[in-house]
Design an enzyme around this catalytic site. Structure first.
Site, PDB file in Angstrom:
ATOM      1  CD  GLN A  96      49.095  77.065  42.500  1.00 21.45           C
ATOM      2  OE1 GLN A  96      49.311  78.197  42.108  1.00 21.45           O
ATOM      3  NE2 GLN A  96      47.936  76.473  42.295  1.00 21.45           N
ATOM      4  CB  THR A 152      42.575  74.030  66.749  1.00 17.98           C
ATOM      5  OG1 THR A 152      41.384  74.827  66.848  1.00 17.98           O
ATOM      6  CG2 THR A 152      43.729  74.749  67.404  1.00 17.98           C
ATOM      7  CB  THR A 184      46.733  69.809  38.729  1.00 19.88           C
ATOM      8  OG1 THR A 184      46.926  70.933  37.881  1.00 19.88           O
ATOM      9  CG2 THR A 184      47.299  70.100  40.110  1.00 19.88           C
ATOM     10  CB  THR A 218      41.317  70.107  47.163  1.00 18.14           C
ATOM     11  OG1 THR A 218      41.985  70.171  48.417  1.00 18.14           O
ATOM     12  CG2 THR A 218      39.931  70.664  47.304  1.00 18.14           C
ATOM     13  N   GLY A 229      43.081  74.126  44.977  1.00 17.30           N
ATOM     14  CA  GLY A 229      41.900  73.534  45.603  1.00 17.30           C
ATOM     15  C   GLY A 229      41.851  74.039  47.021  1.00 17.30           C
ATOM     16  CG  HIS A 230      42.242  77.582  47.906  1.00 16.64           C
ATOM     17  ND1 HIS A 230      42.525  78.907  47.674  1.00 16.64           N
ATOM     18  CD2 HIS A 230      43.357  76.898  47.535  1.00 16.64           C
ATOM     19  CE1 HIS A 230      43.751  79.008  47.184  1.00 16.64           C
ATOM     20  NE2 HIS A 230      44.269  77.799  47.079  1.00 16.64           N
ATOM     21  CE  LYS A 234      48.735  57.405  51.396  1.00 13.27           C
ATOM     22  NZ  LYS A 234      49.104  56.028  51.598  1.00 13.27           N
ATOM     23  N   GLY A 252      52.009  74.162  49.092  1.00 15.38           N
ATOM     24  CA  GLY A 252      50.571  74.247  48.846  1.00 15.38           C
ATOM     25  C   GLY A 252      49.777  73.432  49.852  1.00 15.38           C
ATOM     26  CG  ASP A 253      47.244  71.072  48.925  1.00 13.69           C
ATOM     27  OD1 ASP A 253      46.424  71.801  48.341  1.00 13.69           O
ATOM     28  OD2 ASP A 253      47.815  70.111  48.376  1.00 13.69           O
ATOM     29  CD  GLU A 254      50.908  75.984  51.860  1.00 12.15           C
ATOM     30  OE1 GLU A 254      49.819  76.226  51.290  1.00 12.15           O
ATOM     31  OE2 GLU A 254      52.009  76.053  51.278  1.00 12.15           O
ATOM     32  N   GLY A 255      46.188  75.205  53.952  1.00 14.48           N
ATOM     33  CA  GLY A 255      44.961  75.643  54.625  1.00 14.48           C
ATOM     34  C   GLY A 255      44.644  77.105  54.307  1.00 14.48           C
ATOM     35  CE  LYS A 256      47.295  78.163  49.023  1.00 13.73           C
ATOM     36  NZ  LYS A 256      47.835  76.836  49.343  1.00 13.73           N
ATOM     37  CE  LYS A 314      40.368  77.419  60.291  1.00 15.65           C
ATOM     38  NZ  LYS A 314      40.142  76.705  61.502  1.00 15.65           N
TER      39      LYS A 314
HETATM   40  P1  GDP Z   1      44.698  75.166  50.620  1.00 15.78           P
HETATM   41  O1  GDP Z   1      44.936  74.678  49.236  1.00 15.78           O
HETATM   42  O2  GDP Z   1      45.901  75.813  51.208  1.00 15.78           O
HETATM   43  O3  GDP Z   1      43.468  76.017  50.749  1.00 15.78           O
HETATM   44  O4  GDP Z   1      44.438  73.855  51.489  1.00 15.78           O
HETATM   45  P2  GDP Z   1      43.470  72.620  51.104  1.00 15.78           P
HETATM   46  O5  GDP Z   1      42.074  73.051  51.315  1.00 15.78           O
HETATM   47  O6  GDP Z   1      43.858  72.040  49.806  1.00 15.78           O
HETATM   48  O7  GDP Z   1      43.938  71.563  52.185  1.00 15.78           O
HETATM   49  C1  GDP Z   1      43.868  71.816  53.564  1.00 15.78           C
HETATM   50  C2  GDP Z   1      42.967  70.743  54.188  1.00 15.78           C
HETATM   51  O8  GDP Z   1      43.104  70.791  55.595  1.00 15.78           O
HETATM   52  C3  GDP Z   1      41.491  70.960  53.911  1.00 15.78           C
HETATM   53  O9  GDP Z   1      40.858  69.713  53.875  1.00 15.78           O
HETATM   54  C4  GDP Z   1      41.022  71.753  55.128  1.00 15.78           C
HETATM   55  O10 GDP Z   1      39.643  71.581  55.401  1.00 15.78           O
HETATM   56  C5  GDP Z   1      41.864  71.141  56.202  1.00 15.78           C
HETATM   57  N1  GDP Z   1      42.223  72.020  57.335  1.00 15.78           N
HETATM   58  C6  GDP Z   1      42.503  73.358  57.305  1.00 15.78           C
HETATM   59  N2  GDP Z   1      42.883  73.775  58.536  1.00 15.78           N
HETATM   60  C7  GDP Z   1      42.840  72.675  59.338  1.00 15.78           C
HETATM   61  C8  GDP Z   1      43.152  72.441  60.712  1.00 15.78           C
HETATM   62  O11 GDP Z   1      43.569  73.333  61.442  1.00 15.78           O
HETATM   63  N3  GDP Z   1      42.989  71.172  61.176  1.00 15.78           N
HETATM   64  C9  GDP Z   1      42.578  70.151  60.385  1.00 15.78           C
HETATM   65  N4  GDP Z   1      42.463  68.945  60.924  1.00 15.78           N
HETATM   66  N5  GDP Z   1      42.277  70.326  59.079  1.00 15.78           N
HETATM   67  C10 GDP Z   1      42.424  71.574  58.573  1.00 15.78           C
HETATM   68  P1  IMO Z   2      46.661  74.956  46.378  1.00 10.92           P
HETATM   69  O1  IMO Z   2      46.318  76.364  45.980  1.00 10.92           O
HETATM   70  C1  IMO Z   2      49.463  71.619  46.095  1.00 10.92           C
HETATM   71  C2  IMO Z   2      51.535  71.098  42.290  1.00 10.92           C
HETATM   72  C3  IMO Z   2      51.211  69.871  41.462  1.00 10.92           C
HETATM   73  C4  IMO Z   2      52.563  69.629  40.802  1.00 10.92           C
HETATM   74  C5  IMO Z   2      53.070  71.046  40.535  1.00 10.92           C
HETATM   75  C6  IMO Z   2      52.811  71.556  39.127  1.00 10.92           C
HETATM   76  O2  IMO Z   2      45.499  74.090  46.602  1.00 10.92           O
HETATM   77  O3  IMO Z   2      47.642  74.949  47.501  1.00 10.92           O
HETATM   78  P2  IMO Z   2      50.611  72.399  37.872  1.00 10.92           P
HETATM   79  O4  IMO Z   2      49.334  71.687  37.561  1.00 10.92           O
HETATM   80  O5  IMO Z   2      50.440  73.639  38.659  1.00 10.92           O
HETATM   81  O6  IMO Z   2      51.453  72.621  36.648  1.00 10.92           O
HETATM   82  O7  IMO Z   2      51.445  71.341  38.773  1.00 10.92           O
HETATM   83  O8  IMO Z   2      52.385  71.868  41.463  1.00 10.92           O
HETATM   84  N1  IMO Z   2      50.379  71.943  42.656  1.00 10.92           N
HETATM   85  C7  IMO Z   2      49.856  71.992  43.887  1.00 10.92           C
HETATM   86  N2  IMO Z   2      50.167  71.310  45.005  1.00 10.92           N
HETATM   87  N3  IMO Z   2      48.514  72.586  46.137  1.00 10.92           N
HETATM   88  C8  IMO Z   2      48.214  73.302  45.042  1.00 10.92           C
HETATM   89  O9  IMO Z   2      47.370  74.353  45.065  1.00 10.92           O
HETATM   90  C9  IMO Z   2      48.867  72.996  43.833  1.00 10.92           C
HETATM   91  N4  IMO Z   2      48.794  73.477  42.567  1.00 10.92           N
HETATM   92  C10 IMO Z   2      49.723  72.832  41.875  1.00 10.92           C
HETATM   93  O10 IMO Z   2      50.814  68.796  42.264  1.00 10.92           O
HETATM   94  O11 IMO Z   2      53.444  69.028  41.717  1.00 10.92           O
HETATM   95 MG    MG Z   3      44.743  72.949  48.116  1.00  5.45          MG
END
Ligand code: GDP
Ligand code: IMO
Ligand code: MG
Length: 430
Positions: free
Chosen positions: A224, A414, A130, A299, A40-41, A304, A12-16, A18
């Site tokens: 995720q 980037t 979460t 997000t 959290g996107h 952390k 998760g949180d790879e930048g989906k 964006k």
């Molecule tokens: P998601 O859950 O996959 O949508 O990712 P999140 O939004 O939770 O976390 C990705 C974080 O990295 C966010 O704060 C974005 O604004 C940031 N982000 C996305 N792409 C890039 C990038 O290429 N460079 C940097 N520095 N930040 C990025």
């Molecule tokens: P996005 O879409 C990162 C993680 C939680 C926990 C596990 C189970 O922003 O990438 P849950 O509340 O779903 O039962 O928690 O999954 N988790 C995520 N980690 N990005 C997310 O979503 C997540 N949604 C859940 O931290 O380890």
């Molecule tokens: Mg996220």
């Protein structure tokens, strides 16, 4: 007609968010199909940050339809709050651009409480959820006792269904020494907001079928990542839904042949929030540096994020599991200042070298990464929009990564800004 599914290839949180926002310039419809407000996107558009939890990332663009499919679990109050929040930023949300499935299951306050009760009771064995009630809500769905959006139509029906689901919850709550959850107040509260929810509700499968007939381009937005998938992830340290691309079909009511390209969003290093195995985790200065430069704080929960090197073994595995056609490599700029960059290319366990992550969590905790080392590029890539403009060592890292995961890097991000993205292959056209 081409439809694209965007999914996370790591934890998760790879930048989906964006990438979905960037690609949605080309799409007509954006569909969330699993998860809930555990997602959290983040979108950054001309310096303004939008954080979306339940609403599809297409919502910020004009003239796009956003859909929340049957596979999503909806906390009705969180849903209404998010609409208000995004409206306060000047985004238009109404019946002409938002649809939710009448079959989507609701997350109710006793789900959130159950999530918290269990996490608090688990001690060291906690998952680090979460605490949004995601797991308990999906359990009730599979247990066939859930309340769905459509159940808000009739007071009598809602009352009976609440009775059934609370019979189950209250038995567990009693066993754990917790108070009984009362039905009447919740029923009243739900009936109060019912019209606000129901007005968005439609048979999503039918709308999607109509959009397909009109040759509209559909972008499916995963939440995720595959390593959090309830079947294919690091179980039990996972979420409670399927996060793989095929969930886009079940979670919205169209066949798998409606997905023509699967784009795996992939961070140039690795992060994880919550507990569970993480072979390439760095508990040193470099891990701290990645976290600080990458602003790796959750997000949703502000926790952390744990940081580590790129794990090629894991991404190569998730690509195969989910049928990923190409990856969007994100946050390359976070590596800009490093002297040396490492990539995991195999594991060692009990003196043996292996090329995949074993299924048992006990083994996942034991594997030791084997790394390949790369020279850092030590120059700024932030904001670069053409592959040719990248520093030579960054090109070498990307090309080697591409070779190792046996899949094309189809775009590179980037910076957090919408347009700071290098397009190599257009998933809607390839
Ligand atoms: P998601 O859950 O996959 O949508 O990712 P999140 O939004 O939770 O976390 C990705 C974080 O990295 C966010 O704060 C974005 O604004 C940031 N982000 C996305 N792409 C890039 C990038 O290429 N460079 C940097 N520095 N930040 C990025
Ligand atoms: P996005 O879409 C990162 C993680 C939680 C926990 C596990 C189970 O922003 O990438 P849950 O509340 O779903 O039962 O928690 O999954 N988790 C995520 N980690 N990005 C997310 O979503 C997540 N949604 C859940 O931290 O380890
Ligand atoms: Mg996220």
């Amino acid at each position: 007609m081409r439809n694209v599914a965007v999914i996370g290839s790591q934890w998760g949180d790879e930048g989906k968010g964006k990438i979905v926002d960037w690609l949605s310039s080309e799409a007509d419809v954006v569909v969330r199909f699993q998860g809930g407000h555990n997602a959290g996107h983040t979108l950054v558009i001309d310096g303004i940050t939008y954080k979306l939890r339940l609403l599809p990332s297409g919502i910020v663009r004009k003239n796009k339809i956003s859909i929340i499919g049957n596979g999503v679990v909806i906390d009705p109050w969180a849903f209404l709050d998010e609409i208000d929040e995004i409206k306060s930023k000047g985004v238009k949300v109404g019946l002409d651009n938002l649809i939710i499935s009448e079959s989507a299951n609701l997350i109710l306050p006793f789900h959130k409480e159950m999530d918290e009760i269990r996490e608090d009771a688990a001690g060291k064995a906690k998952i680090g959820t979460t605490r949004r009630g995601i797991g308990p809500a999906y359990e009730d769905k599979i247990g066939r006792r859930s309340i769905r959006v459509m159940d808000l139509i009739s007071e009598k029906n809602l009352s009976q269904r609440l009775e059934t689901v609370l019979l189950h919850h209250n038995a567990i709550r009693k066993g754990l020494g917790k108070n009984i959850f009362k039905k009447d107040k919740l029923k009243e509260d739900l009936l109060k907001i019912a019209p606000e929810i129901l007005k968005f509700s439609q048979p999503v499968w039918k709308k999607i079928y109509e959009f397909k007939k009109q040759s509209k381009k559909i972008l499916f937005e995963g939440a995720q990542g595959i390593l959090l998938d309830v079947d294919h992830g690091t179980y039990p340290f996972v979420t409670s839904s399927n996060t793989v691309a095929s969930a886009a079909a079940t979670g919205s009511g169209c066949g798998p042949n409606s997905i023509n390209y699967v784009l795996g969003i992939t961070k140039a290093y690795t992060t994880r929030v919550g507990e569970g195995p993480f072979p390439t985790e760095l508990k040193d200065d470099i891990g701290e540096k990645l976290g600080t430069r990458g602003k790796e704080f959750g997000t949703v929960t502000s926790r952390k994020r744990r940081c580590g090197w790129f794990d090629g073994v894991l991404v190569r595995q998730t690509i195969k599991i989910s049928g990923i056609d190409g990856i969007a490599l994100t946050k390359l700029d976070v590596l800009d200042e490093l002297d040396e960059i490492k990539m995991c290319i195999a594991y060692e366990i009990n003196g043996k070298k292996i090329d995949y992550l074993p299924a048992a969590v006990e083994d996942q905790l034991k594997v030791k990464p084997i790394y390949k080392s790369f020279k850092g590029w030590k120059s700024e890539t932030k904001g670069i929009k053409k592959f040719d403009d990248l520093p030579q060592n960054a090109k070498i890292y990307i090309k080697e990564l591409e070779k190792f995961i046996e899949t094309k890097v189809s775009s590179i991000s980037t910076s957090p800004e919408r347009n700071d993205t290098i397009l190599i292959v257009d998933p809607f056209k390839s």
